[in-house]
Write an enzyme that holds these catalytic residues in place. Sequence first.
Site, PDB file in Angstrom:
ATOM      1  N   HIS A  22       0.717  -1.173  -0.565  1.00  0.00           N
ATOM      2  CA  HIS A  22       0.186   0.179  -0.051  1.00  0.00           C
ATOM      3  C   HIS A  22       1.407   1.179  -0.016  1.00  0.00           C
ATOM      4  O   HIS A  22       0.917   2.005  -1.031  1.00  0.00           O
ATOM      5  CB  HIS A  22      -0.736  -0.170   1.414  1.00  0.00           C
ATOM      6  CG  HIS A  22      -2.009   1.693   1.713  1.00  0.00           C
ATOM      7  ND1 HIS A  22      -3.120   1.106   0.383  1.00  0.00           N
ATOM      8  CD2 HIS A  22      -1.669   2.347   1.780  1.00  0.00           C
ATOM      9  CE1 HIS A  22      -3.812   2.350   0.923  1.00  0.00           C
ATOM     10  NE2 HIS A  22      -2.664   3.343   1.600  1.00  0.00           N
ATOM     11  N   GLU A  23       1.591   1.104   0.867  1.00  0.00           N
ATOM     12  CA  GLU A  23       2.420   1.957   1.251  1.00  0.00           C
ATOM     13  C   GLU A  23       3.819   2.679   0.121  1.00  0.00           C
ATOM     14  O   GLU A  23       4.433   3.433  -1.011  1.00  0.00           O
ATOM     15  CB  GLU A  23       3.574   2.549   2.345  1.00  0.00           C
ATOM     16  CG  GLU A  23       2.650   2.898   3.817  1.00  0.00           C
ATOM     17  CD  GLU A  23       1.888   3.898   3.406  1.00  0.00           C
ATOM     18  OE1 GLU A  23       2.258   4.688   3.228  1.00  0.00           O
ATOM     19  OE2 GLU A  23       0.717   3.378   4.506  1.00  0.00           O
TER      20      GLU A  23
END
Length: 359
Positions: A22-23
């Site tokens: 996600h990051e």
Amino acid sequence: MIGILSSIIISLIVIGVLVIVHEFGHFIVAKKCGVWVEEFAVGMGKKICSKQIGETEYSLRLFPLGGFCRLHGETEEGEITERSFLAKSVWARMAIMAAGPIMNFLLAIVLIFGLSAGGYIIQPKVAAVLDGSPAQEIGLQEGDEIYRINGDRIHIYDEMQAIMLQNGGEPIDLEIKRDGVIYEYELTPQYSEETQTYLVGFTPTIKNGIFAEKVEGYDTASIFETVHYSYYAMLNYVKLTAEGLARVFTMQASPDEYGGPISIVKVVGDSYEAGLSYSFMAAVQNVVYIAAVLSANLGVLNLFPIPGLDGGRILLLLIEILRRKPMNPETESRILFGGFVFLMGFMVFVMYTDIMKIF
């Protein structure tokens, strides 16, 4: 005790992978847009260790739930330079915010593809009609493709199962495709004591995965069919998650329908143990399946228009586009802080629900 410990470790690994992916979405798009990423962190709270590589600090933090990319100039505080987040166009900022959830959706597709390629896929196509079933009564034939149920397009068998579960035993409007022609029927699903679900009454078409051990009597799915299945399976998870979260946020869901970290550990542990009763590979496949579902869940959750989540930031950017000017920084800060308080309160509520389930 060993079982609980292994469940916790496996869950932390799964959550860690989802957070990193996600990051990384935010990270790579921010880099492409020329934004300085000051820190890429896995976990929250106090730093355990960190390493400076180039202009970015990579850190591991104490609490292994969540993570973040700290972007230069993400708020009005401090100096705003050409490499600041706020210095970029509204479309660039929106792309950076959307990249995290999109990466989670892509990860879900990749994981489902891997499982399907090594196992099998089920298509909403009639392989055989069961005697005495509603399908036989309306005249379904081998080779018929389930096209729509109650107006909803059916792409994979999972979508059909989800609709049948939600519909219960109510009559359904069924559209099937036969030799390129759409036929419409109405039928009442039949309850199955064996599966405890309502069924139309046919055996779906099952195909071997691309890399799976071939089973005699079954065709092998093509790469296109596997990608098609993986994509629509992910969309099905997204749809069910969005509907479920909407029920949770509107207080219409029962506690059994949602859970927090404790529930995740229990589900992962139970799936792993259930798989081990067959083989280690089955246990791994179960965990990968849970990871795919959680990845889709994380993507949907982050897109909800709640300040403090990616979706909340995207909503504020859409408002900026409509107003054709940035929102007052003080007003935006208050909105984001309010969203943060709401999310913390919601997390406490979910954790409390998790604990009450134990007792």
